[in-house]
Design a protein around this motif. Sequence first.
Motif, PDB file in Angstrom:
ATOM      1  N   UNK A   1       0.847  -1.187   0.000  1.00 44.76           N
ATOM      2  CA  UNK A   1       0.000   0.000   0.000  1.00 44.76           C
ATOM      3  C   UNK A   1       0.884   1.238   0.000  1.00 44.76           C
ATOM      4  N   UNK A   2       0.350   2.357  -0.447  1.00 51.70           N
ATOM      5  CA  UNK A   2       1.150   3.592  -0.486  1.00 51.70           C
ATOM      6  C   UNK A   2       1.706   3.936   0.890  1.00 51.70           C
ATOM      7  N   UNK A   3       2.995   4.200   0.936  1.00 53.34           N
ATOM      8  CA  UNK A   3       3.638   4.584   2.180  1.00 53.34           C
ATOM      9  C   UNK A   3       3.898   3.450   3.149  1.00 53.34           C
ATOM     10  N   UNK A   4       3.589   2.233   2.728  1.00 53.04           N
ATOM     11  CA  UNK A   4       3.785   1.084   3.619  1.00 53.04           C
ATOM     12  C   UNK A   4       4.757   0.096   2.987  1.00 53.04           C
ATOM     13  N   UNK A   5       5.285  -0.772   3.829  1.00 57.71           N
ATOM     14  CA  UNK A   5       6.170  -1.805   3.327  1.00 57.71           C
ATOM     15  C   UNK A   5       5.363  -2.931   2.681  1.00 57.71           C
ATOM     16  N   UNK A   6       6.027  -3.634   1.800  1.00 54.29           N
ATOM     17  CA  UNK A   6       5.409  -4.807   1.188  1.00 54.29           C
ATOM     18  C   UNK A   6       5.140  -5.858   2.269  1.00 54.29           C
ATOM     19  N   UNK A   7       3.980  -6.504   2.157  1.00 56.57           N
ATOM     20  CA  UNK A   7       3.641  -7.507   3.151  1.00 56.57           C
ATOM     21  C   UNK A   7       3.146  -8.780   2.497  1.00 56.57           C
ATOM     22  N   UNK A   8       3.398  -9.873   3.172  1.00 54.56           N
ATOM     23  CA  UNK A   8       2.948 -11.183   2.729  1.00 54.56           C
ATOM     24  C   UNK A   8       1.436 -11.271   2.879  1.00 54.56           C
ATOM     25  N   UNK A   9       0.797 -11.837   1.869  1.00 55.68           N
ATOM     26  CA  UNK A   9      -0.648 -12.044   1.903  1.00 55.68           C
ATOM     27  C   UNK A   9      -0.971 -13.529   2.024  1.00 55.68           C
ATOM     28  N   UNK A  10      -0.406 -14.322   1.139  1.00 51.33           N
ATOM     29  CA  UNK A  10      -0.689 -15.761   1.129  1.00 51.33           C
ATOM     30  C   UNK A  10       0.392 -16.484   0.347  1.00 51.33           C
ATOM     31  N   UNK A  11       0.549 -17.768   0.614  1.00 48.83           N
ATOM     32  CA  UNK A  11       1.533 -18.555  -0.106  1.00 48.83           C
ATOM     33  C   UNK A  11       1.121 -20.010  -0.163  1.00 48.83           C
ATOM     34  N   UNK A  12       1.635 -20.714  -1.164  1.00 50.68           N
ATOM     35  CA  UNK A  12       1.308 -22.116  -1.304  1.00 50.68           C
ATOM     36  C   UNK A  12       2.501 -22.894  -1.819  1.00 50.68           C
ATOM     37  N   UNK A  13       2.551 -24.169  -1.501  1.00 46.35           N
ATOM     38  CA  UNK A  13       3.674 -24.987  -1.939  1.00 46.35           C
ATOM     39  C   UNK A  13       3.428 -25.532  -3.349  1.00 46.35           C
ATOM     40  N   UNK A  14       4.294 -26.451  -3.789  1.00 47.01           N
ATOM     41  CA  UNK A  14       4.226 -26.947  -5.170  1.00 47.01           C
ATOM     42  C   UNK A  14       2.829 -27.399  -5.572  1.00 47.01           C
ATOM     43  N   UNK A  15       2.246 -28.225  -4.725  1.00 46.90           N
ATOM     44  CA  UNK A  15       0.987 -28.870  -5.105  1.00 46.90           C
ATOM     45  C   UNK A  15      -0.223 -28.025  -4.769  1.00 46.90           C
ATOM     46  N   UNK A  16      -0.012 -27.006  -3.947  1.00 47.88           N
ATOM     47  CA  UNK A  16      -1.163 -26.252  -3.455  1.00 47.88           C
ATOM     48  C   UNK A  16      -1.797 -26.906  -2.247  1.00 47.88           C
ATOM     49  N   UNK A  17      -1.177 -27.994  -1.766  1.00 45.95           N
ATOM     50  CA  UNK A  17      -1.749 -28.703  -0.641  1.00 45.95           C
ATOM     51  C   UNK A  17      -1.528 -28.009   0.686  1.00 45.95           C
ATOM     52  N   UNK A  18      -0.531 -27.150   0.749  1.00 43.92           N
ATOM     53  CA  UNK A  18      -0.257 -26.382   1.972  1.00 43.92           C
ATOM     54  C   UNK A  18      -0.319 -24.909   1.632  1.00 43.92           C
ATOM     55  N   UNK A  19      -1.224 -24.231   2.252  1.00 47.29           N
ATOM     56  CA  UNK A  19      -1.421 -22.817   1.974  1.00 47.29           C
ATOM     57  C   UNK A  19      -1.439 -22.034   3.282  1.00 47.29           C
ATOM     58  N   UNK A  20      -0.841 -20.871   3.252  1.00 44.44           N
ATOM     59  CA  UNK A  20      -0.722 -20.041   4.444  1.00 44.44           C
ATOM     60  C   UNK A  20      -1.237 -18.642   4.126  1.00 44.44           C
TER      61      UNK A  20
END
Length: 124
Positions: free
Chosen positions: A40-59
Amino acid sequence: QVQLVESGGGLVQAGGALRLSCAASGRTFSNYAMGWFRQAPGKEREFVAGTNWSGGSTYYADSVKGRFTFSRNNARNTVYLQMSSLKPEDTAVYYCAARVGNVVITAGAGYDYWGQGTQVTVSS
């Protein structure tokens, strides 16, 4: 090399929904863990979501848990971020990123490839 192209951003009212897509080309897509980040403007980049190779583990970041859903289609070399119940504070440029390996991490510095970003604006 992996090239990432995001799409699907736009302007939406609070409470609405958007689906972001990130198409990958280059090396074998399924060899990469994938992440979505936002800045966002004026803010640092932040993690939203992530997934592994298969998509079986998502955070997910706590701020989006229960509202956003990250999925991937390795046959189509594409990942998606389904966003619902959007809030004005979700307004940001959203980036997808890829990292070699099967481990999802939340630090942007750990990702090897980045897309150009897509703007999401949520009006109140």
